[in-house]
Design an enzyme around this catalytic site. Structure first.
Site, mmCIF file in Angstrom:
data_model
loop_
_atom_site.group_PDB
_atom_site.id
_atom_site.type_symbol
_atom_site.label_atom_id
_atom_site.label_comp_id
_atom_site.label_asym_id
_atom_site.label_seq_id
_atom_site.Cartn_x
_atom_site.Cartn_y
_atom_site.Cartn_z
ATOM 1 N N ASP A 294 -14.085 -1.217 -3.086
ATOM 2 C CA ASP A 294 -13.037 -1.849 -2.379
ATOM 3 C C ASP A 294 -13.272 -2.719 -1.350
ATOM 4 O O ASP A 294 -14.628 -2.883 -1.135
ATOM 5 C CB ASP A 294 -11.969 -0.586 -1.730
ATOM 6 C CG ASP A 294 -10.619 -1.052 -1.837
ATOM 7 O OD1 ASP A 294 -10.460 -2.229 -1.621
ATOM 8 O OD2 ASP A 294 -9.732 -0.114 -1.913
HETATM 9 C C1 NOJ Z 1 -7.938 -3.034 -0.159
HETATM 10 C C2 NOJ Z 1 -6.972 -2.071 -1.165
HETATM 11 O O1 NOJ Z 1 -7.287 -0.743 -1.126
HETATM 12 C C3 NOJ Z 1 -7.201 -2.726 -2.601
HETATM 13 O O2 NOJ Z 1 -6.235 -1.658 -3.361
HETATM 14 C C4 NOJ Z 1 -6.871 -4.170 -2.921
HETATM 15 O O3 NOJ Z 1 -7.057 -4.277 -4.267
HETATM 16 C C5 NOJ Z 1 -7.855 -4.580 -1.979
HETATM 17 N N1 NOJ Z 1 -7.761 -4.254 -0.471
HETATM 18 C C6 NOJ Z 1 -7.865 -6.189 -2.260
HETATM 19 O O4 NOJ Z 1 -7.066 -6.769 -1.589
#
Ligand code: NOJ
Length: 759
Positions: A294
């Site tokens: 993530d």
């Molecule tokens: C953080 C989030 O937890 C995730 O779900 C998302 O895809 C990413 N940011 C990218 O924006």
């Protein structure tokens, strides 16, 4: 996938490679092409393929911390040098083309970029938030909206969406409940697969196929006390039984990427958890694609107290099985040296790069690096009328009628004077929901606009805001009360703003903000009939005049067509048919709360409450249970029959009942089948959903619903993580929610033939 080179070579020699990417096996020539590329790559180029950075070639504004974002010039230089393999969260064909041309024409090896983004419930046409759509209890609908999103996203120069979120969410304080399919494993698994199928379509190489990325692996929804980014402390059995199945279902549907969760599980951050990301995900679950971290989650291993510094964090993440590092830049900065020093074997890097390149190959990027980069598609495929019609249909099918004294549907012929009161009546900033940042701001249909369009005489509508979402307005309540007095009926639009749910938006109470409750109480005191239109990204605990209103509708965040869909339901153009994917508790303090809870040794039975498992102020039931949702017509479910009350080990039993529409309107009901394993070596939930079927009937019409159940439906995770079914007595309910219903029992026998006494 643990890539076994010998298996690859053997398969390659035999002429084809069975790498079943959503129905397509990579050809031997494609496997060879990837191998040949890897043989020519420097370790820096490999680390580049494993790096994903925010896309500054095109407009970028999604909700992540603004760290490490480079301007277009600097990013272009990185692409040119082969130091980045994936860009994310920019949209637009012109920028995509500029970026891809540099990758293909100016980088040494010409490897195309993968273009990713968070398209969670729509790009320009915004569909209901995923939780709302799960209320449709209709995975086929989710497949259609996912397909529509894929068509738009791929027309805007994207190859992959970071969706669906398949985290089972059982604590409504957690803001990300809104992004998933609710509290149930079975429902969540159906929606996970449907959304993957919808995003990816039948052929990954098609220009409008969008790779799915089920996330967040794993058990992110189990963060303690619903605290975002928090810790997960969970038994192995619960992890496997509750949180993994939707991932399994998404992978089985062909998903080729996943994302490691931000959270730690039992003391080890998911991003650095080799047992989770390699042994379990690839070894046991046979996942064949690649794993994203993530956003900066590898770097966050330092704050977790798990890695010493950036270099250590990169090492831990890559060894655990994170193939693609998102946004931190840690891989490109540290992997080359980690490999040179021997801390990370080159073989580990090669495996990760191979996984990534296979996915690029599978979507046809090597043959056509400009797939999904078409000016014509961008002009013609986005926000079409057909897609808006689908958004309206999906929104209407997501609205749950929680209670109704009979006041709904409204009859336009009666020419009632309607007062639309509350902060959401004319609000356009909170229509879409928290994950729709590509949608055009202010373009959605608000409730007032939807009502006006539906009313033969819009002059009968008066509007009063009453209060802001979180604050009183000077004189606002008094003005609203005056408007109410002059009306025949009140529509009270209350709830949460869209930034009260979503990422990083955990709440400690799941109630309406106090100013709105005050407004509701003042409006109710006029004695006028009130219909509550709730806007929300989670289940709420409703109180006082809101809970006792003549009608209450859960309208979530419905997207572009919200106002039209709400009017469709209010005026009965569409019959409400949705069901709650999350239980609404009596009080916030019951969270985490879900219907498939355990009995305890002292359950409340026959209203005996002393020394029982309950709270002082409420028993532990739901105000509106999971699966609940009314219609404007009435359904009767009768005549439950089991083909046999003895279920033999290798056989199935057939469960039937007759559903009749006893009202005078056409409508749909979702028949739900639940079971309970009465005695087991690990205590089982008081109910578990096993089947759903949506049936649409004309007035007076009947239909027999049929379900088949076999031993595999009764399995659970027993000791030693063995998936087992245990012989013995089972309850079965066929009903219209997770409470009540027609009841029967059957017995599972270990023998192939049930004993004579049972026949
Ligand atoms: C953080 C989030 O937890 C995730 O779900 C998302 O895809 C990413 N940011 C990218 O924006």
């Amino acid at each position: 996938m643990t890539i076994d080179r010998r298996a690859f070579l053997a398969a390659a020699l035999s002429g084809s490679f069975a790498f079943p990417f959503a129905g397509r096996a990579l050809a031997a020539t494609e496997v060879e092409r990837v191998d040949a590329l890897i043989a020519r790559m420097t370790v820096e180029e490999k680390a580049g393929q494993m790096t994903c950075l925010t896309d500054s070639f095109r407009p970028y504004n999604p909700p992540n911390p603004q760290v490490g974002i480079q301007d277009e010039k600097r990013l272009a230089e990185e692409v040119r040098k082969g130091r980045v393999g994936c860009l994310f969260n920019g949209i637009g064909v012109a920028g995509a083309r500029r970026a891809q041309e540099i990758a293909v024409k100016e980088s040494r090896l010409g490897i195309p970029l993968l273009l990713a983004g968070d398209v969670i419930h729509g790009l320009k046409t915004i569909f209901p938030v995923p939780l709302a759509e799960a209320a449709s209890f209709d995975p086929a609908l989710a497949e259609r909206t996912a397909r529509a999103m894929a068509q738009e996203a791929s027309a805007a120069g994207l190859h992959l969406t970071f969706a669906p979120m398949v985290d089972v969410a059982r604590d409504q304080r957690w803001g990300r409940v809104v992004e998933g399919s609710g509290e149930d494993v079975y429902l969540g698994s159906l929606f996970a697969a449907a959304r993957v199928r919808g995003f990816q379509g039948r052929d990954l190489r098609r220009d409008d196929s969008l790779l799915a990325c089920p996330k967040h692996f794993a058990a992110y929804g189990a963060v303690a006390a619903g605290l975002e980014y928090g810790s997960v402390d969970i038994s192995e059995e619960t992890l496997r039984e509750t949180h993994l199945p939707p991932f399994g279902s998404a992978f089985a549907a062909g998903a080729l990427t996943t994302m490691a969760a931000f959270s730690e599980i039992n003391g080890v951050p998911a991003t650095a958890d080799r047992e989770l990301l390699t042994d379990l995900l690839r070894g046991e679950m046979k996942f064949r694609g690649f794993v994203f971290s993530d956003y900066t989650a590898d770097e966050e291993l330092i704050a977790h107290g798990f890695a010493e510094d950036e270099r250590d964090a990169a090492r831990l993440a890559v060894l655990a099985g994170v193939d693609m590092s998102m946004q931190s830049g840690l891989y490109i900065r540290h992997l080359p040296d980690l490999v040179k020093s021997g801390a990370v074997p080159m073989g580990t890097i090669d495996v990760a790069v191979r996984r990534i390149l296979y996915v690029k190959m599978a979507i046809g990027l090597f043959d056509n690096p400009y797939r999904s980069i078409s000016e014509e598609a961008e002009r013609t495929r986005i926000a079409t009328p057909a897609r808006h019609a689908l958004a309206r249909e999906a929104a209407g099918r997501s609205i749950v009628l929680l209670q109704n004294s009979g006041i709904l549907p409204l009859d336009p012929a009666k020419r009632q004077k309607i007062a639309l009161i509350g902060p959401f009546g004319e609000d356009r900033d909170n229509l879409y929901g928290p994950w729709a940042f590509y949608g055009e701001k202010g373009k959605g249909v608000d409730i007032a606009a939807g009502l006006r369009a539906a009313m033969p005489d819009p002059a009968l509508l008066s509007i009063g805001k009453g209060c802001d979402i979180m604050a009183l307005i000077d004189g606002g309540v008094a003005q609203a009360v005056e408007a109410v007095k002059a009306a025949d009926i009140v529509l009270l639009a209350l709830g949460e703003s869209q930034d009260m749910s979503g990422e990083a938006q955990s709440r400690t109470v799941i109630e309406l903000p106090p100013p709105q409750q005050m407004l509701a109480d003042a409006v109710a005191a006029t004695g006028k009939p009130v219909v509550i239109l709730l806007r929300h990204g989670r289940a709420l605990a409703l109180h006082g005049s809101v809970a006792s209103a003549q009608a209450v509708l859960a309208t979530w965040f419905l997207g572009s067509e919200a106002g039209h869909a709400i009017a469709d339901i209010l005026f009965g153009r569409v019959d409400p048919s949705a069901k709650l994917p999350v239980s609404f508790p009596w009080e916030s303090g019951q969270e985490p709360f879900f219907y498939d809870r355990k009995s305890t040794g002292r359950p409340v039975i026959d209203n005996r409450t002393e020394y029982r498992a309950r709270y002082m102020t409420t028993d532990n039931s739901a105000r509106y249970p999971f699966g609940h949702g009314l219609s404007y017509t009435r359904f009767a479910l009768e005549n439950l029959k089991l083909s046999d009350t003895a279920l033999r080990w290798d056989r199935a039993i057939e469960v039937t009942a007759r559903l009749t529409n006893k009202g005078d309107r056409r409508g749909s009901e979702v028949v739900q089948l639940y079971i309970r394993d009465r005695v087991a070596s690990r205590t089982r939930p008081v109910r578990e959903l096993k089947r759903i079927e949506r049936v649409t009937l004309d007035p007076g019409e009947s239909r027999t619903v049929r379900f088949s159940l076999s031993r595999t439906d009764l399995q659970f995770v027993g000791s030693g993580n063995r998936i087992i079914a245990e012989p013995g007595l089972f309850d079965l309910w066929l009903g219209q929610s997770s409470e009540g219903g027609l009841h029967a029992q059957f017995t599972l026998y270990a023998e192939a033939v049930a004993p004579a006494s049972a026949r």
